[in-house]
Design a protein around this motif. Sequence first.
Motif: not given
Length: 215
Positions: A6, A8-9, A66-67, A72, A75-76, A78, A87, A89-90
């Motif tokens: 992932a 990371e943010t 899943n957005r 972005d 898949w998240h 959070k 967060e 993120l994939w």
Amino acid sequence: MSANGAVETFEIERKYAVTEGAELPTEGRFAELGFTLDAPERTLLEAAYFDTPEAALGMQRVAVRNRLGGKDEGWHMKFKGADGSRELLWPHAAEMPEGLRGEIAQRIGEAELSRVQLIARLRTVRTVTRVLDASGSWMVELADDRVASTNGLTGAQDAWREWEAELAPDASLDLLDLVEPLLLAAGATRVRGTSKLQRAMGRPPIPVNDVTGAP
């Protein structure tokens, strides 16, 4: 990229409840603070959220979605904290990534992982306007969101509008304090403690009565 595959943010943002007829402050109001506004951009976001029926992840202030759409997409996972949100993120995929499954299992156990299911769907029409400093660098991102939700457990539907003010990476937290009075003067009410998912699951937003010093 982390060991689980992932990215990371970390984000710091404030959320505001607004009525359907509310209008963001004009560029002239921001100019009084030394800022300019970038051209607004509209995006459609469609998100599916996952948890156990008893909200095993939600009780740990963790959201999995899943957005589709936006900067972005994917898949998240959070994590809500007192000072902001971490967060993971994939990339978007039809199936939940193994790295995400592993993260979920670490928090609720392998047995509960098998019970994770779709709990909500959200459709958000997002209009983003960036607040720029004198050099043209963005300091705060304003999102005007019109949201429609469906509770995947009960079928209940809801719709609302909200604003979000997100701080640019490495920008001073004071900038949110500068922008906030303009949003309040435009009719916004700062709220806390309720994400879009929680609203979809039937939890109303909590007004921040005294904004000064509020987390």
